[in-house]
Write a protein that holds these residues in place. Structure first.
Motif, PDB file in Angstrom:
ATOM      1  N   TYR A 473       0.815  -1.221   0.000  1.00 16.74           N
ATOM      2  CA  TYR A 473       0.000   0.000   0.000  1.00 16.74           C
ATOM      3  C   TYR A 473       0.848   1.270   0.000  1.00 16.74           C
ATOM      4  O   TYR A 473       0.403   2.325  -0.468  1.00 16.74           O
ATOM      5  CB  TYR A 473      -0.972   0.002   1.183  1.00 16.74           C
ATOM      6  CG  TYR A 473      -0.342  -0.086   2.552  1.00 16.74           C
ATOM      7  CD1 TYR A 473       0.063   1.051   3.236  1.00 16.74           C
ATOM      8  CD2 TYR A 473      -0.183  -1.324   3.174  1.00 16.74           C
ATOM      9  CE1 TYR A 473       0.619   0.972   4.500  1.00 16.74           C
ATOM     10  CE2 TYR A 473       0.383  -1.418   4.439  1.00 16.74           C
ATOM     11  CZ  TYR A 473       0.780  -0.268   5.096  1.00 16.74           C
ATOM     12  OH  TYR A 473       1.350  -0.360   6.343  1.00 16.74           O
ATOM     13  N   ASP A 476       1.269   2.309  -3.623  1.00 14.33           N
ATOM     14  CA  ASP A 476       0.137   2.680  -4.466  1.00 14.33           C
ATOM     15  C   ASP A 476      -0.474   3.992  -3.988  1.00 14.33           C
ATOM     16  O   ASP A 476       0.067   4.674  -3.105  1.00 14.33           O
ATOM     17  CB  ASP A 476      -0.870   1.537  -4.578  1.00 14.33           C
ATOM     18  CG  ASP A 476      -1.613   1.194  -3.284  1.00 14.33           C
ATOM     19  OD1 ASP A 476      -1.797   2.092  -2.430  1.00 14.33           O
ATOM     20  OD2 ASP A 476      -2.029   0.024  -3.135  1.00 14.33           O
ATOM     21  N   SER A 477      -1.610   4.374  -4.549  1.00 11.25           N
ATOM     22  CA  SER A 477      -2.154   5.723  -4.305  1.00 11.25           C
ATOM     23  C   SER A 477      -3.444   5.731  -3.494  1.00 11.25           C
ATOM     24  O   SER A 477      -3.958   6.808  -3.196  1.00 11.25           O
ATOM     25  CB  SER A 477      -2.394   6.439  -5.639  1.00 11.25           C
ATOM     26  OG  SER A 477      -3.335   5.742  -6.427  1.00 11.25           O
ATOM     27  N   TYR A 478      -3.956   4.565  -3.127  1.00 11.14           N
ATOM     28  CA  TYR A 478      -5.233   4.502  -2.418  1.00 11.14           C
ATOM     29  C   TYR A 478      -4.995   4.509  -0.913  1.00 11.14           C
ATOM     30  O   TYR A 478      -4.180   3.738  -0.398  1.00 11.14           O
ATOM     31  CB  TYR A 478      -5.988   3.239  -2.836  1.00 11.14           C
ATOM     32  CG  TYR A 478      -7.304   3.034  -2.118  1.00 11.14           C
ATOM     33  CD1 TYR A 478      -8.289   4.026  -2.112  1.00 11.14           C
ATOM     34  CD2 TYR A 478      -7.564   1.841  -1.449  1.00 11.14           C
ATOM     35  CE1 TYR A 478      -9.496   3.835  -1.460  1.00 11.14           C
ATOM     36  CE2 TYR A 478      -8.770   1.635  -0.799  1.00 11.14           C
ATOM     37  CZ  TYR A 478      -9.737   2.634  -0.801  1.00 11.14           C
ATOM     38  OH  TYR A 478     -10.919   2.457  -0.154  1.00 11.14           O
ATOM     39  N   ASP A 479      -5.710   5.361  -0.186  1.00 14.27           N
ATOM     40  CA  ASP A 479      -5.503   5.518   1.251  1.00 14.27           C
ATOM     41  C   ASP A 479      -6.328   4.556   2.102  1.00 14.27           C
ATOM     42  O   ASP A 479      -6.077   4.423   3.295  1.00 14.27           O
ATOM     43  CB  ASP A 479      -5.843   6.953   1.685  1.00 14.27           C
ATOM     44  CG  ASP A 479      -4.830   7.958   1.164  1.00 14.27           C
ATOM     45  OD1 ASP A 479      -3.683   7.548   0.920  1.00 14.27           O
ATOM     46  OD2 ASP A 479      -5.198   9.136   0.991  1.00 14.27           O
ATOM     47  N   ALA A 499     -12.868   4.141  -5.680  1.00 16.11           N
ATOM     48  CA  ALA A 499     -11.707   5.043  -5.666  1.00 16.11           C
ATOM     49  C   ALA A 499     -11.234   5.282  -7.090  1.00 16.11           C
ATOM     50  O   ALA A 499     -10.117   4.911  -7.462  1.00 16.11           O
ATOM     51  CB  ALA A 499     -10.593   4.446  -4.807  1.00 16.11           C
ATOM     52  N   GLN A 502      -7.503   6.012  -8.712  1.00 19.12           N
ATOM     53  CA  GLN A 502      -6.454   5.487  -7.834  1.00 19.12           C
ATOM     54  C   GLN A 502      -5.939   4.146  -8.372  1.00 19.12           C
ATOM     55  O   GLN A 502      -6.581   3.508  -9.212  1.00 19.12           O
ATOM     56  CB  GLN A 502      -6.982   5.307  -6.411  1.00 19.12           C
ATOM     57  CG  GLN A 502      -7.578   6.554  -5.798  1.00 19.12           C
ATOM     58  CD  GLN A 502      -6.579   7.694  -5.722  1.00 19.12           C
ATOM     59  OE1 GLN A 502      -5.491   7.544  -5.189  1.00 19.12           O
ATOM     60  NE2 GLN A 502      -6.956   8.849  -6.268  1.00 19.12           N
ATOM     61  N   LEU A 504      -3.843   0.331  -7.188  1.00 18.53           N
ATOM     62  CA  LEU A 504      -3.470  -0.604  -6.137  1.00 18.53           C
ATOM     63  C   LEU A 504      -2.306  -1.455  -6.619  1.00 18.53           C
ATOM     64  O   LEU A 504      -2.257  -1.853  -7.789  1.00 18.53           O
ATOM     65  CB  LEU A 504      -4.648  -1.523  -5.787  1.00 18.53           C
ATOM     66  CG  LEU A 504      -5.979  -0.872  -5.403  1.00 18.53           C
ATOM     67  CD1 LEU A 504      -7.054  -1.945  -5.280  1.00 18.53           C
ATOM     68  CD2 LEU A 504      -5.840  -0.086  -4.112  1.00 18.53           C
TER      69      LEU A 504
END
Length: 529
Positions: A473, A476-479, A499, A502, A504
């Motif tokens: 994580y 990647d760009s997803y919170d 999302a 974004q 993963l």
């Protein structure tokens, strides 16, 4: 008339001036801790060797990591590229798909049964030849089947301004030659000793840093880099700086001055991976050639795999860092090449540069922020990248080094297996699993879609395999969180979160039950649209 006892002599003034110069160098290269030296014997017959070597790298917390583009050496000039420096957001740089293995095929089998010639990354190593460089080179030679080695350049650094001779790599290749035939039983793509010796070059060993760059400073080493950047091979050219970067800088200077029409293409091709700032020219490269990808590992190497006295990471007490493990699994009873290791424990500050390029399936060579065996990096300015953190609550330094220490035990076990290849038959040794995917390595999905993840792995030795799917994580760009179903099986799945825009990063780790247990991976990048 008696002399004034308070009037300094000429000798005293000269001595004081020398001290001021030394102090200035120490300040300019703040990555050196005071009074840190290790004793070692130089190789017999080696030019420029010294029985006492100064440890390079130094305290990573004092490493200067920020480009200062106001520094423009007068004799080099700005080069016409500085107008791009301030506009970081609009600067187009080649950061994605930057030198990875093309296509969706898996790692090619190591046995002679494979008829497919795997695509490899091109590499040039420049090295100042201190003790840890020699250790790194010993390990590197066990991995040269994974790369196209196109240059081996003797260079220098602030810590070794005259380098450490021009014979030691040749000497270690001679030891490689003694185990070459056995290594080829494990992978027929090990290059011949003669082909490695053919790309040995000498760089500038008389001047270091900025003084080694400019008109009349070309060397066989810098000329070789130029020729490869101008050749017709479309693959990226990885250039490692295990010491200073002056020969790399001189190559860029020569391209700018003598081949201006080909400069942009050359900058698009080059991938610099430097271990720390071992001279004062890196700023000039980063600012004057802003589109050239420049990775500088300032911190992660030091606390994880460099000198034992400064090691600091959660696995530092693991047996792989001990003298017994090194002796039993690497330096004793594993042939003459692995015996060419000059420390009692793992000490290789420069090895992350080639770890980064090993085709483990992590795709780390595609973009510095993907992360992998050579660490993970964030773009600071232009196309200059330096250390970034993975998640480790409560300790920011351990978080900064986690992109390397999270892999280091497996990296060590992989080395152990390679050392076995030098003497053992194929049947007696272990070889890493071959991991493929049942789908593309890049997927585009919609929010709410159930996504299947399918790994297809085999083992050259018939070993049992275990699987573990997990999300990297930090890369990647997803919170938010993503739950992976059946994560411990070859086939897993998850529901894409809401999302859009974004991505993963999902990785499968495949581990065999051989001795030592070995791993390979596949990374799947899922874009939510």
């Amino acid at each position: 008339m008696p002399s004034n006892p308070f009037r300094p002599s000429v000798a005293a003034c000269t001595f004081a001036l020398v001290l001021l110069v030394i102090a200035g160098v120490a300040i300019a290269y703040s990555s050196k801790r005071e009074n840190r030296q290790v004793k070692e014997s130089s190789s017999v017959g080696e030019e420029g060797g010294s029985p006492t070597e100064t440890v390079a790298g130094g305290d990573p917390d004092k490493q200067r990591k920020t480009l200062d583009c106001s520094i423009v050496p007068e004799h080099l000039g700005a080069g016409g590229n500085l107008e791009n420096v301030a506009d970081n957001q609009n600067l187009e740089v080649n950061t994605q798909k930057a030198g990875g293995i093309a296509g969706d095929g898996g790692l090619i089998s190591l046995g002679s049964s494979s008829n497919h010639k795997r695509e490899k990354l091109r590499v040039i190593v420049t090295t100042d030849g201190e003790r840890d460089d020699k250790n790194s080179f010993s390990r590197f030679l066990l991995y040269v089947n994974d790369f196209d080695v196109e240059g081996l350049v003797y260079t220098n650094s602030v810590w070794h301004p005259k380098g450490n001779g021009t014979t030691w790599m040749r000497d270690q290749i001679d030891e490689y030659a003694k185990v070459f035939n056995n290594l080829r039983k494990h992978d027929p793509e090990y290059p011949t000793p003669a082909s490695l010796k053919a790309v040995l070059k000498v760089g500038n060993l008389e001047e270091f840093g900025i003084e080694a760059v400019g008109a009349g400073k070309d060397t066989p080493g810098s000329d070789h880099i130029v020729s490869l950047l101008l050749d017709d091979d479309p693959r990226p050219l990885w250039v490692h700086a295990w010491g200073g970067v002056n020969n790399i800088a001189q190559a860029l200077y020569r391209l700018r001055e003598s081949h201006p029409k080909q400069l942009d293409a050359a900058l698009d091709k080059i991938r610099i991976y430097a271990i720390a700032s071992q001279d004062d020219i890196w700023q000039w490269i980063g600012c004057n050639f802003p589109t050239a990808q420049f990775i500088q590992n300032n911190h992660q190497f030091w606390r994880v795999i460099a000198y034992d006295h400064d090691r600091k990471n959660p696995v530092q007490n693991h047996p792989v860092f001990g003298s017994r493990w090194l002796r039993e699994n690497i330096t004793t009873g594993h042939g003459p090449l692995s015996a060419q290791y000059f420390s009692d424990v793992q000490e290789e500050g420069d090895s992350p540069a080639f770890f980064h390029m090993i085709n483990t399936g992590l795709r780390s060579a595609e973009s510095p922020d993907f992360g992998g065996w050579g660490g993970r990096f964030a773009r600071e300015q232009n196309n200059y990248w330096t250390d970034t953190s993975d998640d480790y609550p409560g300790d920011s330094e351990l978080a900064l080094d986690k992109p390397l220490w999270r892999w280091i035990v497996q990296i060590s076990l992989d080395w152990q297996a390679r050392a076995d290849w030098a003497l053992k038959s194929f049947e007696e040794a272990n070889h890493h699993p071959i991991v493929n995917l049942g789908h593309a390595q890049d997927l585009t999905v919609s929010p709410g879609e159930q996504v299947s993840l399918i790994a297809k792995a085999t083992d050259p030795d018939g070993d049992g395999l275990t699987y573990e799917w997990w999300r990297y994580y930090e890369a990647d760009s997803y919170d938010g969180k993503v739950k992976i179903r059946d994560a411990s099986s070859a086939q897993a799945s998850f529901v894409a979160p809401d999302a859009r825009g974004q991505d993963l990063h999902l990785i499968v780790t495949v581990t065999d039950n051989g001795n030592p247990p070995l791993q390979r991976y596949r990374r799947v990048i899922v874009s939510i649209r």
